[in-house]
Scaffold this motif. Sequence first.
Motif, PDB file in Angstrom:
ATOM      1  N   LEU A  66      -4.419 -10.443   0.301  1.00  0.00           N
ATOM      2  CA  LEU A  66      -3.651  -9.774   1.559  1.00  0.00           C
ATOM      3  C   LEU A  66      -5.033  -9.370   2.689  1.00  0.00           C
ATOM      4  N   ALA A  67      -6.193  -8.843   1.888  1.00  0.00           N
ATOM      5  CA  ALA A  67      -7.632  -8.940   2.847  1.00  0.00           C
ATOM      6  C   ALA A  67      -7.889  -9.895   3.377  1.00  0.00           C
ATOM      7  N   GLU A  68      -7.892 -11.546   2.595  1.00  0.00           N
ATOM      8  CA  GLU A  68      -8.340 -12.285   3.255  1.00  0.00           C
ATOM      9  C   GLU A  68      -7.336 -13.177   4.116  1.00  0.00           C
TER      10      GLU A  68
ATOM     11  N   ALA B 122       2.860  -5.793  -3.166  1.00  0.00           N
ATOM     12  CA  ALA B 122       3.133  -4.477  -3.515  1.00  0.00           C
ATOM     13  C   ALA B 122       2.157  -4.171  -4.351  1.00  0.00           C
ATOM     14  N   GLY B 123       1.049  -3.245  -4.197  1.00  0.00           N
ATOM     15  CA  GLY B 123       0.060  -2.530  -5.239  1.00  0.00           C
ATOM     16  C   GLY B 123       0.310  -1.322  -5.758  1.00  0.00           C
ATOM     17  N   ASP B 124      -0.873  -0.920  -5.962  1.00  0.00           N
ATOM     18  CA  ASP B 124      -0.377   0.571  -6.818  1.00  0.00           C
ATOM     19  C   ASP B 124      -1.209   1.687  -6.025  1.00  0.00           C
ATOM     20  N   THR B 125      -0.470   3.156  -5.577  1.00  0.00           N
ATOM     21  CA  THR B 125      -1.409   3.479  -5.006  1.00  0.00           C
ATOM     22  C   THR B 125      -2.646   4.145  -5.649  1.00  0.00           C
ATOM     23  N   THR B 126      -3.192   4.590  -6.017  1.00  0.00           N
ATOM     24  CA  THR B 126      -4.110   4.874  -7.347  1.00  0.00           C
ATOM     25  C   THR B 126      -5.591   3.520  -7.228  1.00  0.00           C
ATOM     26  N   ASN B 127      -5.391   2.496  -7.090  1.00  0.00           N
ATOM     27  CA  ASN B 127      -5.861   1.715  -7.021  1.00  0.00           C
ATOM     28  C   ASN B 127      -7.925   1.729  -5.710  1.00  0.00           C
TER      29      ASN B 127
ATOM     30  N   ALA C 193       2.394   0.561  -3.998  1.00  0.00           N
ATOM     31  CA  ALA C 193       2.485   1.104  -2.535  1.00  0.00           C
ATOM     32  C   ALA C 193       2.403  -0.577  -1.729  1.00  0.00           C
ATOM     33  N   ILE C 194       3.247  -0.378  -0.575  1.00  0.00           N
ATOM     34  CA  ILE C 194       3.993  -1.752  -0.057  1.00  0.00           C
ATOM     35  C   ILE C 194       2.249  -1.660   1.535  1.00  0.00           C
ATOM     36  N   LEU C 195       1.671  -2.449   0.493  1.00  0.00           N
ATOM     37  CA  LEU C 195       0.284  -2.323   0.992  1.00  0.00           C
ATOM     38  C   LEU C 195       0.383  -3.790   2.645  1.00  0.00           C
ATOM     39  N   VAL C 196       0.300  -3.635   3.896  1.00  0.00           N
ATOM     40  CA  VAL C 196      -0.849  -4.095   4.808  1.00  0.00           C
ATOM     41  C   VAL C 196      -2.368  -4.141   5.553  1.00  0.00           C
ATOM     42  N   ARG C 197      -2.356  -5.240   6.032  1.00  0.00           N
ATOM     43  CA  ARG C 197      -3.978  -5.074   6.743  1.00  0.00           C
ATOM     44  C   ARG C 197      -4.118  -3.687   7.305  1.00  0.00           C
ATOM     45  N   GLY C 198      -4.983  -3.097   7.243  1.00  0.00           N
ATOM     46  CA  GLY C 198      -5.322  -1.689   7.899  1.00  0.00           C
ATOM     47  C   GLY C 198      -4.995  -2.272   9.237  1.00  0.00           C
ATOM     48  N   ALA C 199      -5.536  -3.129   9.934  1.00  0.00           N
ATOM     49  CA  ALA C 199      -6.016  -3.826  11.634  1.00  0.00           C
ATOM     50  C   ALA C 199      -4.502  -4.000  11.933  1.00  0.00           C
ATOM     51  N   GLU C 200      -3.972  -4.967  10.748  1.00  0.00           N
ATOM     52  CA  GLU C 200      -2.855  -5.425  11.777  1.00  0.00           C
ATOM     53  C   GLU C 200      -1.732  -4.233  11.593  1.00  0.00           C
ATOM     54  N   ALA C 201      -1.567  -2.819  10.778  1.00  0.00           N
ATOM     55  CA  ALA C 201      -0.653  -1.675  11.159  1.00  0.00           C
ATOM     56  C   ALA C 201      -1.415  -0.808  12.244  1.00  0.00           C
ATOM     57  N   ARG C 202      -2.320  -1.008  12.593  1.00  0.00           N
ATOM     58  CA  ARG C 202      -2.312  -0.262  13.403  1.00  0.00           C
ATOM     59  C   ARG C 202      -2.521  -0.784  14.785  1.00  0.00           C
ATOM     60  N   ARG C 203      -2.644  -2.457  14.415  1.00  0.00           N
ATOM     61  CA  ARG C 203      -2.160  -3.433  15.887  1.00  0.00           C
ATOM     62  C   ARG C 203      -0.260  -2.519  16.445  1.00  0.00           C
ATOM     63  N   LEU C 204      -0.120  -2.933  15.570  1.00  0.00           N
ATOM     64  CA  LEU C 204       1.802  -3.175  15.361  1.00  0.00           C
ATOM     65  C   LEU C 204       2.098  -2.032  15.968  1.00  0.00           C
ATOM     66  N   GLY C 205       1.233  -0.609  15.176  1.00  0.00           N
ATOM     67  CA  GLY C 205       1.536   1.032  15.238  1.00  0.00           C
ATOM     68  C   GLY C 205       2.428   1.302  14.179  1.00  0.00           C
ATOM     69  N   ILE C 206       2.454   0.735  13.216  1.00  0.00           N
ATOM     70  CA  ILE C 206       3.114   1.058  12.158  1.00  0.00           C
ATOM     71  C   ILE C 206       2.870   1.838  11.165  1.00  0.00           C
TER      72      ILE C 206
ATOM     73  N   ILE D 103      -7.814  -0.021  -1.738  1.00  0.00           N
ATOM     74  CA  ILE D 103      -6.464   0.293  -1.116  1.00  0.00           C
ATOM     75  C   ILE D 103      -7.824   0.635   0.156  1.00  0.00           C
ATOM     76  N   PRO D 104      -8.820   1.593   0.289  1.00  0.00           N
ATOM     77  CA  PRO D 104      -9.470   1.546   1.099  1.00  0.00           C
ATOM     78  C   PRO D 104     -10.567   1.066   1.747  1.00  0.00           C
ATOM     79  N   ALA D 105     -11.023   0.212   0.404  1.00  0.00           N
ATOM     80  CA  ALA D 105     -12.459  -0.512   0.119  1.00  0.00           C
ATOM     81  C   ALA D 105     -12.174  -1.642   1.167  1.00  0.00           C
ATOM     82  N   LEU D 106     -10.984  -2.229   1.473  1.00  0.00           N
ATOM     83  CA  LEU D 106     -10.405  -3.215   1.678  1.00  0.00           C
ATOM     84  C   LEU D 106      -9.592  -2.563   3.255  1.00  0.00           C
ATOM     85  N   ASP D 107      -9.799  -1.518   3.410  1.00  0.00           N
ATOM     86  CA  ASP D 107      -9.321  -1.211   4.852  1.00  0.00           C
ATOM     87  C   ASP D 107      -7.443  -2.062   4.645  1.00  0.00           C
ATOM     88  N   LEU D 108      -6.931  -1.670   3.483  1.00  0.00           N
ATOM     89  CA  LEU D 108      -5.238  -2.097   3.502  1.00  0.00           C
ATOM     90  C   LEU D 108      -4.696  -0.151   3.735  1.00  0.00           C
TER      91      LEU D 108
END
Length: 533
Positions: free
Chosen positions: A433-435, A442-447, A365-378, A450-455
């Motif tokens: 990433l969260a901090e 690159a995480g794993d999709t079942t971790n 799972a290629i992950l970024v911070r949720g807030a950053e993804a929403r800000r950039l619209g990606i 991911i939802p707990a840290l808003d990734l």
Amino acid sequence: MTGPWPPAWWDGALAAEILQRSGEHLLLVGTAIGLALVISLPLGLWISRRPRWAGPVLAVASTVQTVPSLAIFGLLLTVPLLGGIGTTPAIVALTLYALLPLLRGLVTGLAQVPPGLKEAGQALGLSDRQVLLRVELPLALPTLMAGIRVATVIGVGVATIAAAIGAGGLGVFIFRGIATVNNGLILAGALPAAAIALVADGGLGVMEKRLAEPRAKGPTGGRRRVLRLAWLLAGLAVGTVLALRLLPPAGTGTGTVRIGSKSFTEQLILGELLAQQIEATTPLNVQRDFGLGGTGLIHAAVRSGRIDGYVEYTGTAWTTLLDQPPPSPESADPALRVFEQTRRLYGERFGLTVFPSLGFENSFAILVRGAEARRLGIATISEAAPNTPGWRAGFGYEFLNRPDGFAGLARRYGLRFTQPPEAMDLGLTYRALAEGRVDLIAGDTTNGLIPALDLQQLLDDRHYFPPYDAVPVFNTATLRRRPELVPVIEALAGRIPAATMQRLNAQVDLDGLGVAEVVRHWRLQQAGAAGAD
């Protein structure tokens, strides 16, 4: 002390495992110190009589000390005579680390003997051998004991790294705690190791003081002291070697199956699932060799018979171990094709049996911070690529080097980071990433983090990653000896959806529950659901 006691990560089996791992730790250190004494005592006596050799020999021993301990363990894995992973390369590494303080202690102690005392012994008619045994060695014993103390304390600390190559010991808890970000497990390994080091240092310190006291009188007094120490050290060496060879670790025997796992949370859970499934449905005992490191190490362990089975991912097997190109995204049912071909090639090349999927896929799972993804619209990796020159990346060690890892991903999507990606333990990348320490991992999709840290997971829109279905892999020779295992493992096929796996991971990583407890609770739920049907 605040909070509930016992803490959530503690379960009834942990205390017994701490005792078992402490015994393994003592055997590793004791055997290594015994072997190091067998090598260093005659070598130290030899170079003390040949001063021109003392410098080169001590320089070689000092060089070993400068090499990082984990590198020593890794290099010894590649020596065929040592048999790969397990206790043998670990003992060799610990022995090498113990040589310098022992050699230096003996050589320094002999060099400090006043020449006049040796001349007096010779004037009394003593031979060179008698002067050595009755004059020089007794006077050098306190310095040698100081070297033994240093070597023992160093050995106790370095032995924790032996868990990284499947040698057991208290380092198992430390690596498991790092993988699950569980301070309790880290302390479960660190505190007993510290206690062993303190007790050993204190006991050897008392012995050092007794040897330094001028108790024995007469020409035979020093000889007695040398003989007592020699018998003591010989007993230590022989006893630890015999114990290591003759006393099997807890859980081993003719009715034992050895289950392994890699060193991140999901693998620990899946290894425990296999173990509990076997224990609940067969009379076999299970030895748990969890946290064996990365893919190459655990694959070598199951091929050699060091372990009997573990859970692998089809995409990892396909690209990393079988060196096959990723399937074309246009091909019909690539997951089924990869599974069938992997099962066939594993049998032909490795003598391993691949079972059907447990029911979920755990892809990268290629992950970024949720807030950053929403800000950039990606939402996809392609959309994120133009932002990478201003981002920092952090990846697990394996992802940086595997064929389906970072290098190919960067080429496929044109990722351009200003700084090289930071390498860190996979379990720590999510927190980093969260901090805000890094901006893409690159995480794993079942971790469950991911939802707990808003990734935000970015869609692999160019289909870089192959399917990664979780499949049990067992040594085929084991299955021939234990055919009752086949229906037991097959009964797990399709039982764990991806959402369930993510929830189980979260219970360990977020709620701090023990791996064994999480698996037991899930199995009870499954049994209840089956009874209701």
